[in-house]
Every structure is written in C-alpha cells, then in structure tokens.
Design an enzyme around this catalytic site. Structure first.
Site, mmCIF file in Angstrom:
data_model
loop_
_atom_site.group_PDB
_atom_site.id
_atom_site.type_symbol
_atom_site.label_atom_id
_atom_site.label_comp_id
_atom_site.label_asym_id
_atom_site.label_seq_id
_atom_site.Cartn_x
_atom_site.Cartn_y
_atom_site.Cartn_z
ATOM 1 N N ASN A 9 16.111 -111.414 -105.540
ATOM 2 C CA ASN A 9 16.370 -110.036 -105.137
ATOM 3 C C ASN A 9 16.485 -109.220 -106.426
ATOM 4 O O ASN A 9 17.525 -109.220 -107.077
ATOM 5 C CB ASN A 9 17.671 -110.008 -104.324
ATOM 6 C CG ASN A 9 18.095 -108.606 -103.934
ATOM 7 O OD1 ASN A 9 17.471 -107.619 -104.318
ATOM 8 N ND2 ASN A 9 19.172 -108.528 -103.169
ATOM 9 N N ARG A 94 13.078 -110.432 -101.786
ATOM 10 C CA ARG A 94 13.434 -109.208 -101.091
ATOM 11 C C ARG A 94 12.513 -108.119 -101.640
ATOM 12 O O ARG A 94 12.474 -107.895 -102.852
ATOM 13 C CB ARG A 94 14.883 -108.849 -101.378
ATOM 14 C CG ARG A 94 15.274 -107.539 -100.760
ATOM 15 C CD ARG A 94 16.660 -107.137 -101.177
ATOM 16 N NE ARG A 94 17.051 -105.928 -100.492
ATOM 17 C CZ ARG A 94 18.174 -105.269 -100.739
ATOM 18 N NH1 ARG A 94 19.011 -105.726 -101.649
ATOM 19 N NH2 ARG A 94 18.472 -104.186 -100.076
ATOM 20 N N HIS A 182 17.779 -101.695 -95.934
ATOM 21 C CA HIS A 182 18.837 -102.710 -95.712
ATOM 22 C C HIS A 182 18.507 -103.611 -94.525
ATOM 23 O O HIS A 182 19.403 -104.202 -93.914
ATOM 24 C CB HIS A 182 20.223 -102.049 -95.470
ATOM 25 C CG HIS A 182 20.802 -101.410 -96.699
ATOM 26 N ND1 HIS A 182 21.415 -100.187 -96.683
ATOM 27 C CD2 HIS A 182 20.847 -101.835 -97.981
ATOM 28 C CE1 HIS A 182 21.813 -99.874 -97.907
ATOM 29 N NE2 HIS A 182 21.481 -100.856 -98.715
ATOM 30 N N ARG A 242 24.345 -92.234 -105.236
ATOM 31 C CA ARG A 242 23.334 -91.424 -104.537
ATOM 32 C C ARG A 242 24.025 -90.440 -103.599
ATOM 33 O O ARG A 242 25.049 -90.756 -102.999
ATOM 34 C CB ARG A 242 22.397 -92.328 -103.719
ATOM 35 C CG ARG A 242 21.460 -93.154 -104.564
ATOM 36 C CD ARG A 242 20.653 -94.133 -103.721
ATOM 37 N NE ARG A 242 20.937 -95.501 -104.111
ATOM 38 C CZ ARG A 242 20.602 -96.574 -103.405
ATOM 39 N NH1 ARG A 242 19.958 -96.449 -102.260
ATOM 40 N NH2 ARG A 242 20.903 -97.784 -103.829
ATOM 41 N N GLU A 380 21.953 -111.584 -97.092
ATOM 42 C CA GLU A 380 20.528 -111.225 -97.162
ATOM 43 C C GLU A 380 19.705 -112.400 -97.668
ATOM 44 O O GLU A 380 18.557 -112.585 -97.258
ATOM 45 C CB GLU A 380 20.352 -110.017 -98.096
ATOM 46 C CG GLU A 380 20.926 -108.743 -97.506
ATOM 47 C CD GLU A 380 21.261 -107.692 -98.548
ATOM 48 O OE1 GLU A 380 22.101 -107.984 -99.433
ATOM 49 O OE2 GLU A 380 20.718 -106.590 -98.488
#
Ligand code: ADP
Length: 393
Positions: A9, A94, A182, A242, A380
């Site tokens: 990832n 990912r 996500h 963000r 994940e």
C-alpha cells in the site's frame, strides 16, 4: 513453507506492507510493517504475527532520502531473506483509482498498467506511487503475478444519481463522476458486519472511515449506495490536512482575487487544511486532544459537526439508519470524536454508552439506543490478500 502473498500500500510518503500465508484464512499477517517519511527521513517498522518487532537489521541500510522505488527495492530482498517468508506467489497492490472500468481486483498486464497511468491525473497524489510500486516489483521479479485492488471498485454499486454532479452532460459522460474511495476498508467492514449484526448487517448501515483521510459510506445489503468522497479524495469530510467539501467559489476566489495557481491551491487544499489548518497545530488527533489551545478544540468540534452533517446528507440514499460503524485510526481510537459525532446524531436515535465508548469496546451503543453503534478495526491488507487468493495461484 507454503506460498505467501505480499500486499503493498504505497501512499504519498509511506509504504505499508503485509505478508499472508496463501493456504490459511487467518486475518493476521505473518509479517507486517510500514516505512514512513519516504523522501525526507524514512523510518522502518516491522513486526511478526505475535507483534514482536522485526527488522533490526534494516535501518542501517535504509537511506533517509530514499525514493519509493528505492525503498521497495530494499524491502523486497529483505522480506525474501526472512526465514518465515516462504515462496512468494503474488503481490497485491492497493491502487487508489480504478476509474469506471475496474470494478474488481485485476491481474496487472502492460495493458492494465497503461490504463492505470491514464487515471493518474484523477488521483495525482496517490496513483503515481501505486504505479511506482508495481514497476519496482516488476523490475525485481518480472514474472511474478501482480494484482491491483482498487479503492473505487466497492462504490460502483452506487445509484447513478449518487455518482453524478450537476454539471453539463458531456463532462459527466467524460467521466467526471463521484467515484468514492476507501473501498478496500469498506469491503473488509462489509465482510465482517454479519459477525456483529447478524441479519441486520443487510440493513441500513453507515460506516465512518476516520483516519488521516476520512470518508463515510452508506451501505444497504452490505453494498455501497453513496459515499462522501467524490471525483477525488478531497471531497466530503474534513480530514487531517484536507479541507473536505468546499464551495467551488472559494477556489475561484483564490485564483482570481489572490492570484494563486493550481499547484498552490492543490497544496493548500490537500496539505494545509483540515485539522491542521483549522487548529494551526497538528493533523494528529492525539496531539489536538492533549492541547489546551482553543483552536485545537475548534478543529475537533468542526470535524465532528462536518462528519455528522455529511452522514445526515447521505441518509436519503439508504432511507434511514439501523447501524453506525466507526473505523480507522480516529474512528477506532478517539472516544471524544465518536461522542462528538454521535451527540449531533441523537435526533436519529444514536445514543452511546459512555463507558463502552471510553473503552473503545466493539459495541458502544447504550441499551436504549435505536441505532446499533460499533467500533470495528479495519483491515485493508486482508481485503487485498483475499483478492490474491481469489485468483487461485
Ligand atoms: P491513515 O489514513 O494515514 O492510514 P490512520 O487510519 O492511521 O490514518 O489514522 C490516523 C489518525 O488516527 C491520526 O489523526 C491519529 O491521531 C489518530 N489516532 C491514532 N491513535 C489514536 C488514539 N489512540 N487516540 C486518538 N486518535 C488516534
């Protein structure tokens, strides 16, 4: 030793990795770790399945200014030499953006890689690093199968209305859509929901993935019906650095009245806003929770308000709320933020048990809460490993 899958990832300044045995269904990787501070001051962490630290041999060989490619070129032989590694069967990545076409995990070929490259402008801060990781593995072992697992795929089940912007049709046709991200985290949470909710897992469930990046997914039938991130991973919730949803007029103002150019605005919105920008202190919730500065409290209050109002805005897509799940770094660990969000959702029938919430328990709803509320750690890496398994190497 049986074969293993490696998951990678690659983020903007970090690389997370995990090694899973091919022939077991264990959710715990044999080896996992991350390299943070890539490009500035790279630091390596690795642990085995018992949580014991590994890699004491590595920091000496880790160049503090190493690029992603150099870090991967160093990591792969280190893993291979590790005694419990076994033979590597495939690498799962990912990949942040799969556009409209990649709706499931995909074996990487030259043609696939080309398509992924065309999607880079849609995720300029993430996709190039994902692609660099794929190139680095191919350079190391050209014949090793590589699988791309997309953060966007889980959201392809959204209603077309939930994916559309109110823009001229030709722009929509060109692919300016709300893709959502996500997805690997939501896929994992959807897979474990029945263990915690039984048949109600198929009902109206909101999952709040609150990490440095943050979003909410409205699920029904354990499928994404709407989500807060849109065309890019900038939309929706306030995040670590963000801004989340923003009146597009602000961008025009920054360009016209403040003469800022695109790179400056990008840096402001992606790296200098959110919890960091509002607090002026940090993007780290732990630091903000421990700070006495009123701007830290302001940032947390705005984060909670924006999360609750965004969740409420997603309700029409699923017609109500049966269960709420918190996951990722903040969702799994910050009782303060969970409480702040849930207080603003009391009108929906969300009520927390203060003790269970403070203890980060799995079930945190009060006995008289209408909405079941859970804290579930995401995984994940397991989603990626299971995708590799599905190719039956
Ligand atoms: P990423 O999106 O980088 O994977 P994570 O899911 O690791 O992010 O989440 C990082 C966030 O989780 C940070 O804001 C961090 O402060 C927060 N966090 C981690 N542990 C705790 C904790 N014990 N209490 C409060 N916040 C925490």
């Amino acid at each position: 030793m049986s074969g293993v899958f490696l998951t990678l990832n690659a983020g903007s300044s970090s690389l997370k990795f995990a090694v899973f045995e091919r022939d077991t269904t264990s959710a715990v990787p044999m080896i996992s770790g991350k390299i943070t501070g890539i490009g500035e001051n790279a630091v390596f962490y690795a642990r085995d399945s018992q949580g014991r630290a590994l890699g004491a041999d590595l920091p000496e060989t880790l160049d503090a200014s190493a690029s992603h490619e150099q870090v991967i070129a160093m990591l792969l032989p280190w893993l291979e030499n590790h005694q419990s590694f076994g033979s590597l069967v495939a690498v799962g990545h990912r990949v942040v953006h799969g556009g409209q076409n990649f709706t499931k995990p995909t074996r990487i070929s030259d043609a696939v890689l080309q398509q992924l490259q065309t999607l880079s402008p849609l995720a300029p801060l993430h996709q190039p690093h994902n692609i660099a990781a794929i190139h680095a593995v191919a350079h190391w072992q050209p014949d090793l199968p590589q699988i791309a697992c997309f953060d966007t795929s889980f959201h392809r089940t959204q209603d077309p209305l939930a994916q559309a912007f109110a823009l001229p049709r030709d722009l929509t046709d060109e692919g300016i859509l709300r893709y959502g991200f996500h997805g690997l985290s939501y896929d994992y949470i959807a897979s474990v929901l029945p263990d915690h909710l039984g048949p109600e897992a198929e009902g109206r469930v909101m999952v709040a993935h609150l990490g440095n990046g943050a979003s909410i997914c409205a699920m029904k039938g354990r499928k994404s019906r709407a989500t807060s991130m849109g065309f890019t991973a900038l939309d929706g919730l306030m995040m670590g650095t963000r801004c989340g949803a923003l009146d597009p007029g602000v961008v025009l103002y920054l360009m016209q009245a403040k003469a800022m150019d695109a790179p400056e605005i990008q840096d402001l919105l992606y790296n200098k806003s959110g919890l960091l920008g509002v607090s002026g202190i940090s993007n780290d919730v732990q630091v903000l929770q421990d700070s006495a500065d009123p701007h830290a409290a302001d940032a947390i209050a705005l984060f909670c308000y924006r999360a609750a109002s965004t969740l409420a805005g997603l309700l029409p897509s699923i017609g109500g709320l049966d269960a709420l799940v918190f996951t990722a770094g903040i969702g799994e660990n910050s009782a303060l933020i969970r409480q702040g969000i849930c207080d603003r959702l009391a009108w929906l029938g969300v009520k927390l048990d203060a003790g269970a919430n403070a203890a980060n328990a799995t079930r945190i709803d009060a006995a008289d809460s209408r909405v079941k509320t859970l804290v579930l750690p995401t995984n994940e890496e397991l989603t990626v490993a299971n995708a590799c398994r599905s190719f039956a190497f």
